[in-house]
Design an enzyme around this catalytic site. Structure first.
Site, PDB file in Angstrom:
ATOM      1  CG  HIS A   1       8.444 -20.924   9.234  1.00 16.08           C
ATOM      2  ND1 HIS A   1       7.328 -20.570   9.927  1.00 16.08           N
ATOM      3  CD2 HIS A   1       9.468 -20.872  10.120  1.00 16.08           C
ATOM      4  CE1 HIS A   1       7.655 -20.304  11.173  1.00 16.08           C
ATOM      5  NE2 HIS A   1       8.954 -20.478  11.330  1.00 16.08           N
TER       6      HIS A   1
ATOM      7  NE  ARG B   1      -2.980  -1.279   2.529  1.00 10.81           N
ATOM      8  CZ  ARG B   1      -3.589  -1.773   3.591  1.00 10.81           C
ATOM      9  NH1 ARG B   1      -4.468  -1.075   4.244  1.00 10.81           N
ATOM     10  NH2 ARG B   1      -3.308  -2.985   4.036  1.00 10.81           N
TER      11      ARG B   1
ATOM     12  CE  LYS C   1       3.471 -15.683  19.883  1.00 14.15           C
ATOM     13  NZ  LYS C   1       4.548 -16.119  18.994  1.00 14.15           N
TER      14      LYS C   1
ATOM     15  CE  LYS D   1      11.583 -23.483  12.356  1.00 12.86           C
ATOM     16  NZ  LYS D   1      12.366 -22.327  12.721  1.00 12.86           N
TER      17      LYS D   1
ATOM     18  CG  HIS E   1       4.576 -23.963  13.052  1.00 14.29           C
ATOM     19  ND1 HIS E   1       4.559 -23.827  11.691  1.00 14.29           N
ATOM     20  CD2 HIS E   1       4.690 -22.701  13.546  1.00 14.29           C
ATOM     21  CE1 HIS E   1       4.647 -22.537  11.373  1.00 14.29           C
ATOM     22  NE2 HIS E   1       4.721 -21.834  12.486  1.00 14.29           N
TER      23      HIS E   1
HETATM   24  C1  BG6 Z   1       5.104 -18.262  13.254  1.00 14.12           C
HETATM   25  C2  BG6 Z   1       4.119 -17.789  14.270  1.00 14.12           C
HETATM   26  O1  BG6 Z   1       4.493 -19.141  12.357  1.00 14.12           O
HETATM   27  O2  BG6 Z   1       6.189 -18.918  13.890  1.00 14.12           O
HETATM   28  C3  BG6 Z   1       4.787 -16.892  15.297  1.00 14.12           C
HETATM   29  O3  BG6 Z   1       3.074 -17.053  13.634  1.00 14.12           O
HETATM   30  C4  BG6 Z   1       6.013 -17.562  15.863  1.00 14.12           C
HETATM   31  O4  BG6 Z   1       3.868 -16.556  16.340  1.00 14.12           O
HETATM   32  C5  BG6 Z   1       6.918 -18.078  14.758  1.00 14.12           C
HETATM   33  O5  BG6 Z   1       6.700 -16.599  16.648  1.00 14.12           O
HETATM   34  C6  BG6 Z   1       8.088 -18.869  15.304  1.00 14.12           C
HETATM   35  O6  BG6 Z   1       8.937 -19.253  14.272  1.00 14.12           O
HETATM   36  P1  BG6 Z   1      10.400 -19.796  14.567  1.00 14.12           P
HETATM   37  O7  BG6 Z   1      10.912 -20.234  13.255  1.00 14.12           O
HETATM   38  O8  BG6 Z   1      11.156 -18.642  15.155  1.00 14.12           O
HETATM   39  O9  BG6 Z   1      10.254 -20.909  15.572  1.00 14.12           O
END
Ligand code: BG6
Length: 513
Positions: free
Chosen positions: A201, A63, A361, A205, A263
């Site tokens: 993601h 944006r 967290k 890893k 995850h």
């Molecule tokens: C993300 C989450 O997918 O993964 C975040 O939305 C989290 O809340 C993050 O902090 C953690 O990723 P990593 O790779 O640092 O463990």
């Protein structure tokens, strides 16, 4: 002669680097956190490793009212700050020449028309071959608008040409099963299934992929990888950070949707799946999907689905705020920042083996691990006092940050007595290998450009995962009405007491990672 034509080269041989075909990478939401912290550095790292093709173009769309020059400056800072590999000016300069920024809001037809025209122009000027990957690094509620714009302009359509168009969708994919199905339908209307890359993601890893090597490349573990020998599995993803400035995303999403649904369930699937016939996308996803489809929630769900929210406390010598005091969190929010559940996998291999999953967290430190807890030996020919310090054998896959694998077993304490105590045998990536691991996004972006979907969960996996999470969310929603269930935990502690009680009920305790 290309490698695919070389009769001496096995097409599955992935030791040699593969470079994608010329293409454009379009990042929607390029001014956001994810793009700056992960995507731009990953693109730079790929360029630095020589893994981007000539004819590669990075196109940012967002944006803000930036020109190419402003964007280049910000992208350069992001690359310098976040890149894994050394920053080299000449690499950056080459990338900068192939970088472009287009301002526009998602409902702005003219901006999307310009984007479409720009893609055509870039094909002519940079030789992208008409290939394009569209990365949706945007809030989920903006997905439909952007997808419709792509459909309207025809920029997602490659039917008339030999080129490819792919879309990368960031999690969370929907916020429950119904919305995920709707979203899947929408994406499928615009792209064909094989061109949709849903990013989790964690699958990028190195240590997560090593789980497959550990299990399927060795003879040692697979014969005992079942309910005859395994007592339980504990999967932990702990973070010391709070939600920072992500209230807009996190409030109303919570730990279960943010981490458990994707995850943690993917880690469970890789831990529990049967051996795929090979590692192509279909075979791997089929096995994962079978596991996700076999997950059963406990009958007494309220006793086995614990949620918590962090309160103020101390972390690494610093005083930190509670969740309710974080920027933009509404008073009385019941969003959970911690979730722990027990799941069972109803298959012959796993019958009776609980899988305990937890994430939170503001826990004492950042650590992700998969702990395989073995049954005790059926008979111990030692006196009770000799084995007082002997626990259960454990195999721990240390996903991060101290990447490696630990095996814990009993060993004789030196001396004249037969005392047995737990010891650890460690494999550490840092010590065993000289090269360091690519970042998850680096690996996954490259896979998108190569069209390799093995490490991307497919539609059905996402839906199976919501089938697991929806009843938990529903239970918590009901508890909100009754003002029950959400336990506070002090920042810097390992989550609410209820999570310990959950395991104690089953006669177990959490591993202290
Ligand atoms: C993300 C989450 O997918 O993964 C975040 O939305 C989290 O809340 C993050 O902090 C953690 O990723 P990593 O790779 O640092 O463990």
């Amino acid at each position: 002669m290309s490698s695919s034509q070389n009769p001496l080269r096995d097409p599955r041989d992935r030791r040699l680097p593969r470079v994608p075909e010329p293409c454009a990478l379009v990042v929607f939401g390029v001014t956001g956190d994810l793009a700056r912290k992960k995507l731009i550095p990953a693109v730079y790292d790929l360029a630095n490793r020589g893994l981007l093709p000539p004819g590669f173009v990075l196109l940012g769309f967002a944006r803000r009212d930036w020109g190419d020059g402003d964007f280049e400056q910000i992208a350069k800072e992001a690359a310098k700050k976040g890149a894994r590999t050394e920053f080299r000016e000449e690499v950056w300069q080459r990338l900068a020449e192939a970088t472009k920024f287009l301002p526009g809001s998602f409902d702005d037809d003219a901006a999307f028309d310009t984007l479409h025209q720009t893609l055509l122009d870039l094909d002519a000027s940079h030789g992208t071959g008409g290939n394009a990957a569209f990365y949706l690094s945007i809030p989920p509620n903006a997905f439909p608008t952007v997808l419709k714009q792509m459909e309207r302009t025809g920029m997602a359509d490659n039917h008339a040409t030999q080129s490819w168009r792919r879309v990368v969708v960031e999690k969370p994919f929907g916020h429950d099963l119904t919305s995920a199905i709707e979203l899947n339908k929408l994406v499928d209307d615009v792209f064909s299934a094989k061109d949709v890359f849903r990013i989790d993601h964690y699958l990028g890893k190195e240590t997560v992929q090593n789980l497959m090597a550990l299990r399927f490349a060795n003879e040692l573990f697979e014969p005992i990888w079942n309910s005859h020998h395994i007592d339980s599995v504990q999967i932990t993803m702990a973070e010391d950070v709070g939600i920072g400035t992500r209230a807009g995303f996190y409030e109303g999403t919570g730990a279960a949707r943010d981490v458990l649904q994707n995850h943690l369930l993917q880690l469970l699937a890789l831990t529990a799946m049967d051996e795929p016939v090979n590692f192509d996308a279909d075979s791997l996803r089929t096995e994962k999907r079978k596991v996700l489809g076999a997950i059963k929630l406990p009958k007494e769900l309220a006793s086995y689905a614990v949620r918590g929210q962090y309160d103020q406390g101390w972390l690494a010598g610093e005083r930190v705020k509670g969740f309710l005091a974080e920027q933009d969190i509404p008073a009385g929010s019941t969003t959970e920042t911690y979730a722990a559940v027990r799941l069972d996998v109803d298959t012959r291999r796993w019958a009776g083996v609980p899988f305990y999953l937890r994430t939170g967290k503001r826990l004492p430190r950042r650590v992700t691990e998969i702990g395989i807890i073995f049954k005790k030996a059926p008979f111990l020919p030692f006196s009770k006092s000799d084995t007082e310090e002997l626990g259960s054998n454990q195999l721990v896959v240390r996903v991060q940050p101290d990447e490696g694998v630990t095996l814990r077993f009993g060993s004789k304490v030196p001396g004249t007595t037969m005392e047995v105590r737990d010891v650890s045998m460690d494999f550490s990536y840092g010590e065993a290998f000289t090269e360091n691991s690519p970042e998850a996004y680096e690996r996954l972006l490259l896979d998108v450009l190569l069209g390799d979907a093995s490490l991307f969960p497919q539609n059905e996996e996402v839906e199976e995962s919501w089938r697991v999470v929806d009843p938990i969310e529903e239970l918590w929603r009901q508890q909100d009405g009754e003002a029950a269930g959400l336990a506070l935990y002090r920042a810097g502690e390992w989550g609410p007491k209820a999570a310990d009680e959950m395991l104690a009920r089953d006669g177990r305790t959490w591993r202290r990672p």
